[in-house]
Design a protein around this motif. Sequence first.
Motif, PDB file in Angstrom:
ATOM      1  N   ALA A  21      32.377  27.907  37.215  1.00 53.69           N
ATOM      2  CA  ALA A  21      33.352  29.002  37.139  1.00 53.69           C
ATOM      3  C   ALA A  21      34.683  28.539  37.694  1.00 53.69           C
ATOM      4  CB  ALA A  21      32.854  30.228  37.900  1.00 53.69           C
ATOM      5  N   SER A  22      35.757  29.176  37.231  1.00 55.98           N
ATOM      6  CA  SER A  22      37.079  28.866  37.768  1.00 55.98           C
ATOM      7  C   SER A  22      37.866  30.145  37.958  1.00 55.98           C
ATOM      8  CB  SER A  22      37.834  27.917  36.825  1.00 55.98           C
ATOM      9  OG  SER A  22      38.238  28.588  35.645  1.00 55.98           O
ATOM     10  N   SER A  23      38.884  30.080  38.800  1.00 54.07           N
ATOM     11  CA  SER A  23      39.767  31.221  38.999  1.00 54.07           C
ATOM     12  C   SER A  23      41.132  30.719  39.418  1.00 54.07           C
ATOM     13  CB  SER A  23      39.206  32.203  40.030  1.00 54.07           C
ATOM     14  OG  SER A  23      39.152  31.617  41.303  1.00 54.07           O
ATOM     15  N   SER A  24      42.132  31.580  39.183  1.00 54.14           N
ATOM     16  CA  SER A  24      43.502  31.158  39.438  1.00 54.14           C
ATOM     17  C   SER A  24      43.866  31.218  40.910  1.00 54.14           C
ATOM     18  CB  SER A  24      44.472  32.020  38.627  1.00 54.14           C
ATOM     19  OG  SER A  24      44.251  33.391  38.919  1.00 54.14           O
ATOM     20  N   THR A  25      43.335  32.212  41.607  1.00 52.46           N
ATOM     21  CA  THR A  25      43.584  32.319  43.042  1.00 52.46           C
ATOM     22  C   THR A  25      42.252  32.504  43.750  1.00 52.46           C
ATOM     23  OG1 THR A  25      43.857  34.713  42.997  1.00 52.46           O
ATOM     24  CG2 THR A  25      45.835  33.383  42.641  1.00 52.46           C
ATOM     25  N   GLN A  26      42.304  32.556  45.059  1.00 49.83           N
ATOM     26  CA  GLN A  26      41.046  32.444  45.790  1.00 49.83           C
ATOM     27  C   GLN A  26      40.116  33.625  45.608  1.00 49.83           C
ATOM     28  OE1 GLN A  26      42.321  31.781  49.772  1.00 49.83           O
ATOM     29  NE2 GLN A  26      42.433  33.940  50.286  1.00 49.83           N
ATOM     30  N   ASN A  27      40.615  34.775  45.261  1.00 48.60           N
ATOM     31  CA  ASN A  27      39.691  35.887  45.030  1.00 48.60           C
ATOM     32  C   ASN A  27      39.915  36.561  43.692  1.00 48.60           C
ATOM     33  OD1 ASN A  27      37.603  36.610  47.044  1.00 48.60           O
ATOM     34  ND2 ASN A  27      39.303  36.313  48.444  1.00 48.60           N
ATOM     35  N   SER A  28      40.536  35.843  42.786  1.00 42.76           N
ATOM     36  CA  SER A  28      40.681  36.356  41.426  1.00 42.76           C
ATOM     37  C   SER A  28      39.326  36.381  40.747  1.00 42.76           C
ATOM     38  CB  SER A  28      41.616  35.456  40.623  1.00 42.76           C
ATOM     39  OG  SER A  28      42.909  35.468  41.141  1.00 42.76           O
ATOM     40  N   PRO A  29      39.193  37.187  39.721  1.00 41.08           N
ATOM     41  CA  PRO A  29      37.939  37.173  38.961  1.00 41.08           C
ATOM     42  C   PRO A  29      37.617  35.776  38.436  1.00 41.08           C
ATOM     43  CG  PRO A  29      39.260  39.059  38.349  1.00 41.08           C
ATOM     44  CD  PRO A  29      40.121  38.218  39.246  1.00 41.08           C
TER      45      PRO A  29
END
Lengths: 112, 114
Positions: free
Chosen positions: A92-100
Motif C-alpha cells: 500500500a502507499s499514501s501521499s502523507t502519513q495518515n492519508s488513505p
Amino acid sequence: EAQVTQNPRYLITVTGKKLTVTCSQNMNHEYMSWYRQDPGLGLRQIYYSMNVEVTDKGDVPEGYKVSRKEKRNFPLILESPSPNQTSLYFCASSSTQNSPLHFGNGTRLTVT
Amino acid sequence: AQSVTQPDIHITVSEGASLELRCNYSYGATPYLFWYVQSPGQGLQLLLKYFSGDTLVQGIKGFEAEFKRSQSSFNLRKPSVHWSDAAEYFCAVGAPGGYQKVTFGIGTKLQVIP
C-alpha cells in the motif's frame, strides 16, 4: 492510471527458498507499507517506509526484509520462507502519513 | 496503542434492505477512521474516511458512516443494499501524528441474497 502494482499475484514455493515480492507505485507517494491478511486476523502491518532509505518495523516483521532504494519501489523479501508465512500480502502507499491507503491487488503466497 | 473491533464476522442481508456494519475503536483521543471494502481477488478500496468536523461522512457507492465519540463507534450504513455490495468490509483506525500506524479490524463479510 494511478495504481500500486504487485508481482507476482500467486506464488508457490518451498521452505527456505528465498523470494522477493515486488511493489511499485506511480503516484509519487512518499509512504509505502506491506501488510499480510490472514483469516480471522484482518490485515497486519509488516514493514513501512516513510521515504527512500527510511524503513521501520510494523506489527509482524519477523522473517521479512524490505528495502526502499527508489521512491516508487518497495520490495518485500523473504530470506528463508516458512509455512507460517503462507498468506495474502498487500502493498500500500499514501501521499502523507495518515492519508488513505492505496492498495495493490495482493500476492497470494503458499510456502510448502 | 489503538485497536479496532468489528463484532460481526458475517452478515447476510436481502437485496434492497438496509445495512449497518459495526465498528468500535479504542484510542485515547480522536483518531482518524476509515472504512475499506475488499471485493474477491482485489485489494482494498477506500469507502470513506473521518478526520475531523462533521461526524456524518459520506462515501462512495452510497455508503455513509457516523462517528460517535461517546460510543467510540464508527458504524457504516447503506439504506438499500445492492447485490454488487457483497464483499468484505474493514474498519481501520489511525493515530493522528503517528506515522502510518493504521490498525485494521478483522473484517465483516457481507452476503447479499436476492
